[in-house]
Design a protein around this motif. Structure first.
Motif, PDB file in Angstrom:
ATOM      1  N   THR A  56     -74.560 -30.836   8.855  1.00 52.30           N
ATOM      2  CA  THR A  56     -73.800 -30.028   7.896  1.00 52.30           C
ATOM      3  C   THR A  56     -72.915 -29.075   8.682  1.00 52.30           C
ATOM      4  OG1 THR A  56     -75.573 -28.375   7.792  1.00 52.30           O
ATOM      5  CG2 THR A  56     -75.608 -30.146   6.143  1.00 52.30           C
ATOM      6  N   GLY A  57     -71.922 -28.539   8.012  1.00 54.19           N
ATOM      7  CA  GLY A  57     -71.048 -27.562   8.657  1.00 54.19           C
ATOM      8  C   GLY A  57     -70.246 -28.123   9.814  1.00 54.19           C
ATOM      9  N   LEU A  58     -69.772 -29.354   9.673  1.00 56.29           N
ATOM     10  CA  LEU A  58     -69.022 -29.987  10.756  1.00 56.29           C
ATOM     11  C   LEU A  58     -67.595 -29.464  10.878  1.00 56.29           C
ATOM     12  CD1 LEU A  58     -70.156 -33.700  10.262  1.00 56.29           C
ATOM     13  CD2 LEU A  58     -70.938 -32.095  12.018  1.00 56.29           C
ATOM     14  N   SER A  59     -67.050 -28.957   9.785  1.00 54.87           N
ATOM     15  CA  SER A  59     -65.661 -28.503   9.785  1.00 54.87           C
ATOM     16  C   SER A  59     -65.593 -27.049  10.240  1.00 54.87           C
ATOM     17  CB  SER A  59     -65.048 -28.667   8.390  1.00 54.87           C
ATOM     18  OG  SER A  59     -65.086 -30.021   8.003  1.00 54.87           O
ATOM     19  N   VAL A  60     -65.591 -26.872  11.552  1.00 59.19           N
ATOM     20  CA  VAL A  60     -65.619 -25.529  12.124  1.00 59.19           C
ATOM     21  C   VAL A  60     -64.274 -25.209  12.779  1.00 59.19           C
ATOM     22  CG1 VAL A  60     -68.099 -25.606  12.509  1.00 59.19           C
ATOM     23  CG2 VAL A  60     -66.548 -26.402  14.309  1.00 59.19           C
ATOM     24  N   ASN A  61     -64.012 -23.924  12.916  1.00 64.18           N
ATOM     25  CA  ASN A  61     -62.815 -23.472  13.609  1.00 64.18           C
ATOM     26  C   ASN A  61     -63.088 -23.515  15.109  1.00 64.18           C
ATOM     27  OD1 ASN A  61     -60.256 -22.333  14.021  1.00 64.18           O
ATOM     28  ND2 ASN A  61     -61.129 -20.277  14.093  1.00 64.18           N
ATOM     29  N   LEU A 111     -54.387 -27.727  11.252  1.00 58.71           N
ATOM     30  CA  LEU A 111     -53.674 -28.902  11.731  1.00 58.71           C
ATOM     31  C   LEU A 111     -53.491 -29.896  10.594  1.00 58.71           C
ATOM     32  CD1 LEU A 111     -55.546 -29.488  15.125  1.00 58.71           C
ATOM     33  CD2 LEU A 111     -53.278 -28.483  14.817  1.00 58.71           C
ATOM     34  N   LYS A 112     -52.502 -30.783  10.743  1.00 62.65           N
ATOM     35  CA  LYS A 112     -52.224 -31.804   9.741  1.00 62.65           C
ATOM     36  C   LYS A 112     -53.004 -33.079  10.062  1.00 62.65           C
ATOM     37  CE  LYS A 112     -47.808 -32.009  10.450  1.00 62.65           C
ATOM     38  NZ  LYS A 112     -47.697 -31.117  11.640  1.00 62.65           N
ATOM     39  N   GLU A 113     -53.188 -33.911   9.035  1.00 63.24           N
ATOM     40  CA  GLU A 113     -53.903 -35.180   9.234  1.00 63.24           C
ATOM     41  C   GLU A 113     -53.210 -36.057  10.269  1.00 63.24           C
ATOM     42  OE1 GLU A 113     -54.640 -37.162   5.565  1.00 63.24           O
ATOM     43  OE2 GLU A 113     -55.602 -35.409   4.625  1.00 63.24           O
ATOM     44  N   SER A 114     -51.892 -35.924  10.362  1.00 57.45           N
ATOM     45  CA  SER A 114     -51.126 -36.750  11.297  1.00 57.45           C
ATOM     46  C   SER A 114     -51.148 -36.209  12.725  1.00 57.45           C
ATOM     47  CB  SER A 114     -49.671 -36.842  10.820  1.00 57.45           C
ATOM     48  OG  SER A 114     -49.085 -35.542  10.742  1.00 57.45           O
ATOM     49  N   VAL A 136     -65.889 -43.436  12.587  1.00 60.19           N
ATOM     50  CA  VAL A 136     -64.961 -42.359  12.231  1.00 60.19           C
ATOM     51  C   VAL A 136     -64.921 -42.267  10.720  1.00 60.19           C
ATOM     52  CG1 VAL A 136     -62.594 -41.502  12.304  1.00 60.19           C
ATOM     53  CG2 VAL A 136     -63.542 -42.675  14.305  1.00 60.19           C
ATOM     54  N   HIS A 137     -65.467 -41.192  10.180  1.00 62.41           N
ATOM     55  CA  HIS A 137     -65.396 -40.952   8.741  1.00 62.41           C
ATOM     56  C   HIS A 137     -64.211 -40.012   8.516  1.00 62.41           C
ATOM     57  CE1 HIS A 137     -66.576 -40.905   4.635  1.00 62.41           C
ATOM     58  NE2 HIS A 137     -67.023 -39.660   4.638  1.00 62.41           N
ATOM     59  N   GLN A 138     -63.085 -40.579   8.128  1.00 64.40           N
ATOM     60  CA  GLN A 138     -61.824 -39.842   8.123  1.00 64.40           C
ATOM     61  C   GLN A 138     -61.854 -38.555   7.301  1.00 64.40           C
ATOM     62  OE1 GLN A 138     -59.428 -41.089  10.299  1.00 64.40           O
ATOM     63  NE2 GLN A 138     -58.622 -39.018  10.045  1.00 64.40           N
ATOM     64  N   PRO A 139     -62.515 -38.523   6.137  1.00 67.01           N
ATOM     65  CA  PRO A 139     -62.561 -37.255   5.389  1.00 67.01           C
ATOM     66  C   PRO A 139     -63.155 -36.106   6.190  1.00 67.01           C
ATOM     67  CG  PRO A 139     -63.197 -39.059   3.963  1.00 67.01           C
ATOM     68  CD  PRO A 139     -63.093 -39.628   5.347  1.00 67.01           C
ATOM     69  N   VAL A 140     -64.162 -36.366   7.031  1.00 65.73           N
ATOM     70  CA  VAL A 140     -64.766 -35.317   7.857  1.00 65.73           C
ATOM     71  C   VAL A 140     -63.769 -34.829   8.896  1.00 65.73           C
ATOM     72  CG1 VAL A 140     -66.578 -34.797   9.534  1.00 65.73           C
ATOM     73  CG2 VAL A 140     -67.110 -36.137   7.494  1.00 65.73           C
ATOM     74  N   THR A 141     -63.094 -35.773   9.551  1.00 66.57           N
ATOM     75  CA  THR A 141     -62.080 -35.387  10.538  1.00 66.57           C
ATOM     76  C   THR A 141     -60.941 -34.620   9.880  1.00 66.57           C
ATOM     77  OG1 THR A 141     -62.611 -37.239  12.015  1.00 66.57           O
ATOM     78  CG2 THR A 141     -60.430 -36.270  12.223  1.00 66.57           C
ATOM     79  N   ASN A 142     -60.543 -35.047   8.703  1.00 68.47           N
ATOM     80  CA  ASN A 142     -59.460 -34.350   7.997  1.00 68.47           C
ATOM     81  C   ASN A 142     -59.847 -32.919   7.643  1.00 68.47           C
ATOM     82  OD1 ASN A 142     -57.935 -36.676   8.165  1.00 68.47           O
ATOM     83  ND2 ASN A 142     -58.315 -37.320   6.060  1.00 68.47           N
ATOM     84  N   GLU A 143     -61.101 -32.712   7.256  1.00 69.44           N
ATOM     85  CA  GLU A 143     -61.565 -31.357   6.960  1.00 69.44           C
ATOM     86  C   GLU A 143     -61.601 -30.502   8.227  1.00 69.44           C
ATOM     87  OE1 GLU A 143     -62.329 -29.664   4.076  1.00 69.44           O
ATOM     88  OE2 GLU A 143     -61.285 -31.385   3.193  1.00 69.44           O
TER      89      GLU A 143
END
Length: 250
Positions: A19-24, A90-93, A76-83
């Motif tokens: 959990t909490g993978l989308s960190v600064n 940063l942008k998805e691209s 690679v679970h793209q939604p996690v990377t995108n978050e």
């Protein structure tokens, strides 16, 4: 003997338990000095992080060092990377993602910097997995690999209280001299191969551990930090990581 110590399902389960993978990602992220020096002195423009989902180092390299970055992993679970990208403004691209098995992927592009952090120790054939890294390196480019040092106190702690995780690691590859020798035989110039960090210990999914184990971990962590603050040095017995930096000939 099968080269893989893990399979795709292992990593699916591993990341789904987090959990909490989308960190600064901070500017002083682990290994930031080493990476910044490589990028600045070698005029790095392109980089690929191998086995790095969700892409913390890819994000660091893009966010702070402005590189053209690619992330390659066989999960690679793209939604996690995108978050994660969103959390770092940063942008998805901004990061190119490749979901593939490294052993079947035929890459034609090479990069100024090829890095992995915590990948090679999950394979039995260390020479083979390092060579697969080298294949991505441009002539004159840099290879940067980090891995945990489970020959230190941290390894004893993992072996004692998380044997299943410990057994997913190739302990014999955790040897700076071995890693340097593999790179030299492959024709690379070894810049450094050494134990790194004064002291640390950790457990996967620590919140699920018993109170006794968490208290022991905290006590050891504090004692180690105090000791290495008084006597700060890198060593096989205490350092939690190993780093390898090598350069491919032009």
């Amino acid at each position: 003997m099968d080269n893989l110590l893990t399979d795709r399902q292992f990593w699916v389960n591993y990341w789904e338990s987090k959990t909490g993978l989308s960190v600064n990602i901070p500017a002083n992220y682990l290994f930031h000095k080493e990476l910044t020096t490589i990028v600045q002195t070698q005029k790095v423009r392109t980089a690929i992080e191998l086995g790095g989902f969700p892409g913390y180092y890819a994000v660091f390299l893009k966010k702070y060092l402005k590189l053209d970055v690619t992330l390659l992993d066989y999960f690679v679970h793209q939604p996690v990377t995108n978050e994660l990208l969103k959390a770092n403004n940063l942008k998805e691209s901004d990061i190119h993602s490749i979901e593939t098995d490294l052993f079947n992927h035929k890459e034609t592009q090479q990069y100024d910097l090829v890095l992995s952090c915590g990948l090679i120790e999950h394979f039995n054939d260390t020479t083979d997995i390092i060579q697969r890294h080298i294949d991505f390196v441009k002539p004159g480019g840099t290879l940067f690999i980090t891995l945990p040092n489970f020959k230190a106190i941290n390894g004893w702690f993992q072996k004692s209280f998380d044997r299943a995780n410990y057994d997913k690691h190739n302990i014999s590859c955790m040897d700076p001299a071995l890693l340097a020798d593999i790179c030299k035989k492959a024709g690379l110039e070894v810049i450094q191969s050494k134990y790194f960090g004064h002291f640390s210990i950790w457990l996967e999914n620590e919140k699920q551990r018993s109170t006794g184990i968490k208290l022991l971990k905290k006590s050891l962590w504090l004692a180690g930090k105090v000791f290495t603050k008084i006597l700060p040095f890198n060593s096989r017995q205490l350092s939690p990581y190993i780093i390898l930096e090598a350069r491919k000939q032009k």
